[in-house]
Design a protein around this motif. Sequence first.
Motif, PDB file in Angstrom:
ATOM      1  N   ALA A  81       0.756  -1.184  -0.099  1.00  0.00           N
ATOM      2  CA  ALA A  81       0.123   0.033   0.100  1.00  0.00           C
ATOM      3  C   ALA A  81       0.864   1.381  -0.155  1.00  0.00           C
ATOM      4  O   ALA A  81       1.659   1.186   0.780  1.00  0.00           O
ATOM      5  CB  ALA A  81      -0.982  -0.155   1.058  1.00  0.00           C
ATOM      6  N   PRO A  82       0.598   2.237  -0.899  1.00  0.00           N
ATOM      7  CA  PRO A  82       1.309   3.411  -0.846  1.00  0.00           C
ATOM      8  C   PRO A  82       1.056   4.431   0.261  1.00  0.00           C
ATOM      9  O   PRO A  82       0.164   4.408   0.900  1.00  0.00           O
ATOM     10  CB  PRO A  82       0.988   4.165  -2.204  1.00  0.00           C
ATOM     11  N   LYS A  83       2.324   5.243   0.765  1.00  0.00           N
ATOM     12  CA  LYS A  83       2.106   6.078   1.631  1.00  0.00           C
ATOM     13  C   LYS A  83       1.979   7.502   1.090  1.00  0.00           C
ATOM     14  O   LYS A  83       1.413   8.239   2.020  1.00  0.00           O
ATOM     15  CB  LYS A  83       3.301   5.923   2.530  1.00  0.00           C
ATOM     16  N   ASP A  84       2.182   7.592  -0.028  1.00  0.00           N
ATOM     17  CA  ASP A  84       1.911   8.899  -0.716  1.00  0.00           C
ATOM     18  C   ASP A  84       0.648   9.165  -1.032  1.00  0.00           C
ATOM     19  O   ASP A  84      -0.170   8.376  -1.776  1.00  0.00           O
ATOM     20  CB  ASP A  84       2.786   9.130  -1.809  1.00  0.00           C
ATOM     21  N   THR A  85      -0.121  10.425  -0.714  1.00  0.00           N
ATOM     22  CA  THR A  85      -1.428  10.589  -0.636  1.00  0.00           C
ATOM     23  C   THR A  85      -1.729  10.904  -2.002  1.00  0.00           C
ATOM     24  O   THR A  85      -2.903  11.043  -2.563  1.00  0.00           O
ATOM     25  CB  THR A  85      -1.920  11.516   0.365  1.00  0.00           C
ATOM     26  N   SER A  86      -0.660  11.305  -3.018  1.00  0.00           N
ATOM     27  CA  SER A  86      -1.098  11.881  -4.244  1.00  0.00           C
ATOM     28  C   SER A  86      -1.307  10.567  -5.186  1.00  0.00           C
ATOM     29  O   SER A  86      -1.573  10.586  -6.359  1.00  0.00           O
ATOM     30  CB  SER A  86       0.149  12.631  -4.670  1.00  0.00           C
ATOM     31  N   ALA A 107      -7.752   0.669  -6.582  1.00  0.00           N
ATOM     32  CA  ALA A 107      -8.009   2.478  -6.629  1.00  0.00           C
ATOM     33  C   ALA A 107      -8.584   2.712  -5.235  1.00  0.00           C
ATOM     34  O   ALA A 107      -9.305   1.956  -4.595  1.00  0.00           O
ATOM     35  CB  ALA A 107      -8.810   2.854  -7.661  1.00  0.00           C
ATOM     36  N   LYS A 108      -8.227   3.926  -4.828  1.00  0.00           N
ATOM     37  CA  LYS A 108      -8.771   4.482  -3.660  1.00  0.00           C
ATOM     38  C   LYS A 108     -10.269   4.451  -3.767  1.00  0.00           C
ATOM     39  O   LYS A 108     -10.760   4.784  -2.505  1.00  0.00           O
ATOM     40  CB  LYS A 108      -8.088   5.757  -3.373  1.00  0.00           C
ATOM     41  N   SER A 109     -10.856   4.701  -4.648  1.00  0.00           N
ATOM     42  CA  SER A 109     -12.324   5.099  -4.750  1.00  0.00           C
ATOM     43  C   SER A 109     -13.109   3.952  -5.072  1.00  0.00           C
ATOM     44  O   SER A 109     -14.202   3.999  -5.397  1.00  0.00           O
ATOM     45  CB  SER A 109     -12.390   5.968  -5.950  1.00  0.00           C
ATOM     46  N   ALA A 110     -12.789   2.715  -5.052  1.00  0.00           N
ATOM     47  CA  ALA A 110     -13.453   1.541  -5.353  1.00  0.00           C
ATOM     48  C   ALA A 110     -12.966   0.234  -4.415  1.00  0.00           C
ATOM     49  O   ALA A 110     -11.940   0.042  -4.034  1.00  0.00           O
ATOM     50  CB  ALA A 110     -13.297   1.143  -6.765  1.00  0.00           C
ATOM     51  N   ALA A 111     -14.002  -0.694  -4.430  1.00  0.00           N
ATOM     52  CA  ALA A 111     -13.688  -1.551  -3.344  1.00  0.00           C
ATOM     53  C   ALA A 111     -13.367  -2.996  -4.179  1.00  0.00           C
ATOM     54  O   ALA A 111     -12.960  -3.737  -3.341  1.00  0.00           O
ATOM     55  CB  ALA A 111     -15.322  -2.058  -2.687  1.00  0.00           C
ATOM     56  N   GLU A 112     -13.481  -3.054  -5.412  1.00  0.00           N
ATOM     57  CA  GLU A 112     -13.153  -3.949  -6.234  1.00  0.00           C
ATOM     58  C   GLU A 112     -11.901  -3.744  -7.207  1.00  0.00           C
ATOM     59  O   GLU A 112     -11.651  -2.434  -7.337  1.00  0.00           O
ATOM     60  CB  GLU A 112     -14.287  -4.402  -7.408  1.00  0.00           C
ATOM     61  N   PRO A 113     -11.060  -4.543  -7.661  1.00  0.00           N
ATOM     62  CA  PRO A 113      -9.674  -4.346  -8.333  1.00  0.00           C
ATOM     63  C   PRO A 113     -10.009  -3.327  -9.481  1.00  0.00           C
ATOM     64  O   PRO A 113     -11.162  -3.694 -10.136  1.00  0.00           O
ATOM     65  CB  PRO A 113      -9.371  -5.464  -8.619  1.00  0.00           C
ATOM     66  N   ALA A 114      -9.177  -2.546  -9.980  1.00  0.00           N
ATOM     67  CA  ALA A 114      -9.532  -1.717 -11.040  1.00  0.00           C
ATOM     68  C   ALA A 114      -8.611  -2.436 -12.138  1.00  0.00           C
ATOM     69  O   ALA A 114      -9.232  -2.251 -13.374  1.00  0.00           O
ATOM     70  CB  ALA A 114      -8.876  -0.144 -10.760  1.00  0.00           C
ATOM     71  N   PHE A 115      -7.692  -3.184 -11.763  1.00  0.00           N
ATOM     72  CA  PHE A 115      -7.210  -3.992 -12.785  1.00  0.00           C
ATOM     73  C   PHE A 115      -6.490  -5.291 -11.941  1.00  0.00           C
ATOM     74  O   PHE A 115      -6.201  -5.267 -10.902  1.00  0.00           O
ATOM     75  CB  PHE A 115      -5.829  -3.129 -13.229  1.00  0.00           C
ATOM     76  N   GLU A 116      -6.786  -6.249 -12.897  1.00  0.00           N
ATOM     77  CA  GLU A 116      -6.405  -7.727 -12.436  1.00  0.00           C
ATOM     78  C   GLU A 116      -5.945  -8.529 -13.447  1.00  0.00           C
ATOM     79  O   GLU A 116      -6.513  -8.548 -14.518  1.00  0.00           O
ATOM     80  CB  GLU A 116      -7.753  -8.347 -11.482  1.00  0.00           C
ATOM     81  N   VAL A 117      -4.972  -9.413 -13.092  1.00  0.00           N
ATOM     82  CA  VAL A 117      -4.388 -10.385 -14.107  1.00  0.00           C
ATOM     83  C   VAL A 117      -4.078 -11.559 -13.160  1.00  0.00           C
ATOM     84  O   VAL A 117      -3.284 -11.528 -12.296  1.00  0.00           O
ATOM     85  CB  VAL A 117      -3.365  -9.983 -14.921  1.00  0.00           C
ATOM     86  N   GLY A 118      -4.750 -12.647 -13.536  1.00  0.00           N
ATOM     87  CA  GLY A 118      -4.582 -13.851 -12.712  1.00  0.00           C
ATOM     88  C   GLY A 118      -4.654 -15.170 -13.154  1.00  0.00           C
ATOM     89  O   GLY A 118      -5.618 -15.294 -14.345  1.00  0.00           O
ATOM     90  N   PHE A 119      -4.168 -16.184 -12.947  1.00  0.00           N
ATOM     91  CA  PHE A 119      -4.456 -17.507 -13.401  1.00  0.00           C
ATOM     92  C   PHE A 119      -5.876 -18.077 -12.968  1.00  0.00           C
ATOM     93  O   PHE A 119      -6.109 -17.956 -11.649  1.00  0.00           O
ATOM     94  CB  PHE A 119      -3.429 -18.594 -13.056  1.00  0.00           C
ATOM     95  N   THR A 120      -6.499 -18.660 -13.861  1.00  0.00           N
ATOM     96  CA  THR A 120      -7.764 -19.335 -13.411  1.00  0.00           C
ATOM     97  C   THR A 120      -7.358 -20.866 -13.396  1.00  0.00           C
ATOM     98  O   THR A 120      -8.280 -21.451 -12.746  1.00  0.00           O
ATOM     99  CB  THR A 120      -9.022 -19.210 -14.188  1.00  0.00           C
ATOM    100  N   SER A 121      -6.633 -21.360 -13.812  1.00  0.00           N
ATOM    101  CA  SER A 121      -5.726 -22.667 -13.969  1.00  0.00           C
ATOM    102  C   SER A 121      -4.633 -22.489 -14.293  1.00  0.00           C
ATOM    103  O   SER A 121      -4.122 -21.803 -15.038  1.00  0.00           O
ATOM    104  CB  SER A 121      -6.614 -23.469 -14.718  1.00  0.00           C
ATOM    105  N   VAL A 122      -3.746 -23.638 -13.508  1.00  0.00           N
ATOM    106  CA  VAL A 122      -2.206 -23.443 -13.860  1.00  0.00           C
ATOM    107  C   VAL A 122      -1.782 -24.974 -13.405  1.00  0.00           C
ATOM    108  O   VAL A 122      -2.199 -25.365 -12.466  1.00  0.00           O
ATOM    109  CB  VAL A 122      -1.529 -22.453 -13.100  1.00  0.00           C
TER     110      VAL A 122
END
Length: 373
Positions: free
Chosen positions: A191-196, A220-235
Amino acid sequence: MVRWSVPIAAAAVVAGAIGAGPVIAAVQGEPVLPERTAAQLLADATQAARSGLKPMSGTVMQTASLGLPGLPEVTGMGGTSPAALLAGSHELKVWYGGADRLRFALPGRMSETDLIVNGDQAWLWESEANKATRLKGVDQVERDHDKALPTATTPQQLAQEVLERADAGTAVSVSNTEKVADRPAYQLVLAPKDTSSLVKEVKLALDGETLVPLRVQVYAKSAAEPAFEVGFTSVTFTPPAPDNFTFTPPAGAKVEEKSLADLVRGPAAGQERAELLKGAVTTVGEGWTTVAVLPLPEQALTGQAQQQDGNPAGQDTAAVADALMKSAKPVSGAWGSGRVIQTKLVSALLTDDGRLLVGAVTPEKLTEAAGRK
């Protein structure tokens, strides 16, 4: 390449703006994994990233929800053009048998695009166009295969950038373990410490056995869900079957030959812009509030320039650029004037003197950077 990096600037900027602080947290909950502090996990994960990929195969899902206004529907490259990556979910299938044996498959609605490297043979197959392109210079493909696809295509690509740029600008913790792609995983939270910064936190899900990144989520600070996500669904962390890397053009397919450089650079108009921008990108600031600055006249983001590419991806990008510019708000200051676009996770400022400033920061931070020529 700039034509890839601008549309997914949120991921690119975050990847170059991560740090790590001294916060320590124990791992709790189910599934149970050996306990590691945040500092230990960060060090182990960094070492695993630097040691390189091991043979594996899997399916990756990338999702973007940046809150962009009024975007048109885009279809280029099977839904995986730079413009298409701005919104919605996109699937990628990956097979990795080593530096000289790899395959990426990008499914579309009724099509699929494959990049296949097998020893001294490399092919790009586009089913919708019924076209197979044999790539010359396979040694270059082997060295730079990751550059032939967009930034942040896989969790490993984005997570490696995150881990390699760790510094004291971030609070680090470990949350409860969980399952990702049906595998027990640690979750490292930065988590970033810089408020900008517009970033609230980045969550890295690391495989409990191999410490390979299974998922990266940017909040993002303004949302509860990820604004960007990349992940395996199977591996699966076993060598893929050899037939995954064999390819013969189907009967009736159009077959041509290109160099990897031609494929990555694109048509002449795109190549000219790439050469113009080569070596011209600079940065202002550091850590989470790093701002990328590049020379980019407004016409380079509009249909006039993009239509010259003569390909669906270029047309998609032009349509998205036009829609974004309509939502831009005028700003001015001692540095000059321009127009700014803000999403949940990234802001962009196009100045009237021909500069594009992009960062996961507030518009105020961009205008501040604009004044530091």
